[in-house]
Write a protein that holds these residues in place. Structure first.
Motif, short mmCIF file in Angstrom:
data_model
loop_
_atom_site.label_atom_id
_atom_site.label_comp_id
_atom_site.label_asym_id
_atom_site.label_seq_id
_atom_site.Cartn_x
_atom_site.Cartn_y
_atom_site.Cartn_z
N THR A 61 0.82 -1.23 0.00
CA THR A 61 0.00 0.00 0.00
C THR A 61 0.85 1.27 0.00
O THR A 61 0.33 2.35 -0.26
CB THR A 61 -0.93 0.02 1.22
N TYR A 62 2.13 1.15 0.33
CA TYR A 62 3.15 2.22 0.31
C TYR A 62 2.63 3.60 0.75
O TYR A 62 2.91 4.63 0.12
CB TYR A 62 3.83 2.31 -1.06
N GLY A 63 1.91 3.62 1.88
CA GLY A 63 1.47 4.89 2.45
C GLY A 63 0.38 5.60 1.67
O GLY A 63 0.07 6.77 1.94
N LEU A 239 5.72 5.24 3.38
CA LEU A 239 6.01 3.81 3.26
C LEU A 239 7.08 3.41 4.26
O LEU A 239 6.96 2.39 4.96
CB LEU A 239 6.47 3.49 1.84
N VAL A 240 8.14 4.20 4.34
CA VAL A 240 9.22 3.91 5.28
C VAL A 240 8.69 3.95 6.71
O VAL A 240 8.98 3.06 7.53
CB VAL A 240 10.37 4.91 5.11
N ALA A 241 7.86 4.97 6.99
CA ALA A 241 7.29 5.10 8.33
C ALA A 241 6.38 3.92 8.65
O ALA A 241 6.45 3.34 9.75
CB ALA A 241 6.53 6.41 8.46
N ASN A 242 5.51 3.55 7.71
CA ASN A 242 4.59 2.44 7.94
C ASN A 242 5.32 1.12 8.07
O ASN A 242 4.96 0.27 8.89
CB ASN A 242 3.56 2.37 6.81
N LEU A 243 6.34 0.95 7.23
CA LEU A 243 7.11 -0.30 7.29
C LEU A 243 7.86 -0.39 8.62
O LEU A 243 7.88 -1.45 9.26
CB LEU A 243 8.10 -0.35 6.12
N GLY A 244 8.45 0.72 9.01
CA GLY A 244 9.13 0.73 10.31
C GLY A 244 8.15 0.50 11.44
O GLY A 244 8.45 -0.23 12.40
N ILE A 385 11.67 8.90 12.68
CA ILE A 385 11.26 8.50 14.03
C ILE A 385 10.94 7.01 14.08
O ILE A 385 11.35 6.29 15.00
CB ILE A 385 10.04 9.33 14.49
N THR A 386 10.22 6.55 13.08
CA THR A 386 9.84 5.14 13.05
C THR A 386 11.06 4.25 12.88
O THR A 386 11.13 3.16 13.48
CB THR A 386 8.85 4.88 11.91
N LEU A 387 12.02 4.68 12.07
CA LEU A 387 13.24 3.88 11.89
C LEU A 387 14.06 3.81 13.17
O LEU A 387 14.68 2.78 13.46
CB LEU A 387 14.08 4.46 10.75
N ILE A 388 14.04 4.89 13.94
CA ILE A 388 14.72 4.85 15.25
C ILE A 388 14.05 3.80 16.13
O ILE A 388 14.71 3.00 16.80
CB ILE A 388 14.67 6.24 15.92
#
Length: 505
Positions: A61-63, A239-244, A385-388
């Motif tokens: 869904t990539y955000g 997408l990066v935030a949701n995946l993280g 933030i999510t990756l942290i």
């Protein structure tokens, strides 16, 4: 206050759908954990598969869901946004499903389920079908049609449960009663029983797509390339935030399979116990889900229509924290009752439930705080933030799972979400100031935790369930009275609650 009432109304309807649907779905937990067909290891295998599915849902869904709300607010040509986002997800869902199918052996190794290829194949089908329903459900939310949204969500769960019971109860009983019946074609004792759970899920997802048929395909096959590029620029950081975020939420179940020995199914059993106990955070997770359904479009609309949306955001967060603090006490103090939601063979993991509840409280507060980077188009901040948080999750699990098993996973979840909450608050106040009463809200959370410990100490001296439940009722009522006295002016503005407060307080 009128805007908060509007959010409360939307949260109610999305809550009815989310709570009803997920509560009905949660009924599968006691059904499956008490089932004679499903061992603790089998439940752990299911837990691993359902940990992987959200990860791929985030990729598929990539955000685009959040992006849809953002562009529907800023773009005057709503039909173009609908068509472009729908076509985008249709194409990518088909392509990614094919790629994942061609690489299913890799997915099997990732989930530590190489011996069960059918589980992997059914999961890929579920992922693809669920991705196609993303924009149709988003359209229902944006258009303010929570009742239809609720109806379809609940129908999905009822169909899922119906097929699950059909496969795991009716067919085995029918085959046992008559070895020559048609049931032996469907049910085979030598097949992993979790296969039937995933098959029921896939059939339910297919039925849901059928019910959403009016919105699955675009009204016109017109694709706005310039608009799509702008949407992707906003969406990819999401997408990066949701995946993280999904890594933070579910990755620990996969890591238990990687870093625990699986001799005699030990790792699967540990995943099963952890997954079953995680379900006991039902009240808070259901409320957070319902809140997110109503809050995301609400927050965007407030930014457009309100002269002072920050004040509204602060008040919403206050009521949110009060609600989840009460829910924390309801679950933890009544844990002697809630534990019967799962079979006794899973009770060894009950010690992690309070930790997971605090983790989910932190996550819910983070969802409130995260509005700053969505409104300011700084979605890369959300990704960072999510990756942290993801890094904290992976590091703690890597070092401590071999020694502490799922207890390490529970603490990793809490520290991850608490860190994200604090970072988002500090960063957000510099970029988009919101007058949160953070000292008061922190005090409410600390008091709720102290009440839990006090109850544990008192009931520890007198091991009697009736006494424990009576003290739980007393402590929760005392906490609620305290909150009402402190926030009396706020609660008085609600029509029905206000009259009661004026009368008794």
């Amino acid at each position: 206050m009128s805007s908060i009432k509007q959010l409360a109304g939307q949260t109610f309807w999305y809550g009815i759908s989310g709570i009803a649907a997920r509560f009905i779905n949660y009924l599968l937990t006691p059904y499956l954990t008490y089932s004679a067909l499903i061992s603790t290891a089998n439940y752990g295998q299911m837990t691993a598969m359902y940990a992987a599915i959200p990860l791929f849902n985030a990729i598929f869904t990539y955000g685009m869901e959040t992006t849809y709300f953002r562009f529907m607010r800023k773009d005057v040509d709503h039909e173009s946004v609908n068509n472009t986002s729908t076509i985008s997800l249709l194409i990518t869902s088909v392509v990614l499903t094919i790629l994942l199918w061609l690489n299913q052996s890799w997915l099997a190794k990732t989930t530590s389920l190489a011996e069960f290829p059918m589980l992997v194949q059914l999961s890929i089908i579920i992922i693809g079908l669920d991705a196609l329903s993303t924009i149709p459900f988003a359209r229902l939310r944006y258009e303010g049609r929570p009742r239809l949204f609720a109806l379809i969500k609940i129908a999905n769960i009822l169909i899922n449960i119906g097929f699950t019971v059909f496969f795991l109860s009716y067919c085995p009983a029918k085959a046992k009663a008559d070895p020559n019946s048609w049931a032996i074609i469907i049910y085979r004792p030598d097949v992993n029983p979790i296969t039937y759970v995933l098959l029921a899920n896939a059939l339910a997802s297919l039925c849901t797509l059928f019910l959403l048929g009016k919105w699955v395909l675009p009204k016109r096959w017109s694709f706005n390339t310039a608009l799509w590029l702008g949407m992707m620029a906003y969406s990819l950081p999401m997408l990066v935030a949701n995946l993280g975020g999904t890594i933070n939420e579910t990755f620990d179940r996969l890591m238990l399979g990687w870093w625990l020995p699986n001799a005699n199914g030990y790792a699967d059993e540990q995943r099963g116990i952890y997954g079953a106990c995680y379900k006991l955070s039902i009240l808070i997770t259901l409320f957070i889900q319902a809140f997110r359904m109503g809050a995301e479009p609400f927050f965007f609309k407030q930014a457009e229509s309100s002269s002072n949306p920050q004040k509204t955001y602060a008040r919403v967060t206050k009521f949110f924290v009060i609600t989840v603090a009460v829910m924390f006490l309801v679950v933890t103090l009544f844990l002697p009752v809630w534990r019967y939601f799962i079979d006794e063979k899973y009770w060894g993991g009950l010690k992690v439930v309070p930790i997971l509840l605090l983790a989910n409280m932190s996550l819910g507060i983070y969802y409130n705080l995260s509005i700053w980077y969505k409104l300011t188009n700084k979605t890369m901040a959300g990704a960072a933030i999510t990756l942290i948080g993801a890094a904290i999750t992976i590091v703690i699990n890597y070092f401590f799972i071999p020694r502490y098993s799922y207890v390490a996973s529970a603490w990793a979840t809490f520290l991850c979400y608490a860190s994200m909450m604090v970072i988002s608050f500090v960063w957000g106040q510099k970029e988009y100031y919101v007058p949160y009463a953070w000292k008061k809200l922190l005090a409410y959370i600390i008091i709720a935790v102290l009440v839990f410990f006090l109850h544990s100490v008192i009931t520890g001296f007198y091991d009697n369930i009736i006494f424990s439940l009576a003290m739980a009722v007393l402590f929760i009522l005392a906490f609620m009275v305290f909150i009402v006295k402190v926030e009396k002016k706020e609660f008085e503005q609600f029509p029905y609650i206000g009259r009661l407060i004026k009368k008794y307080f």
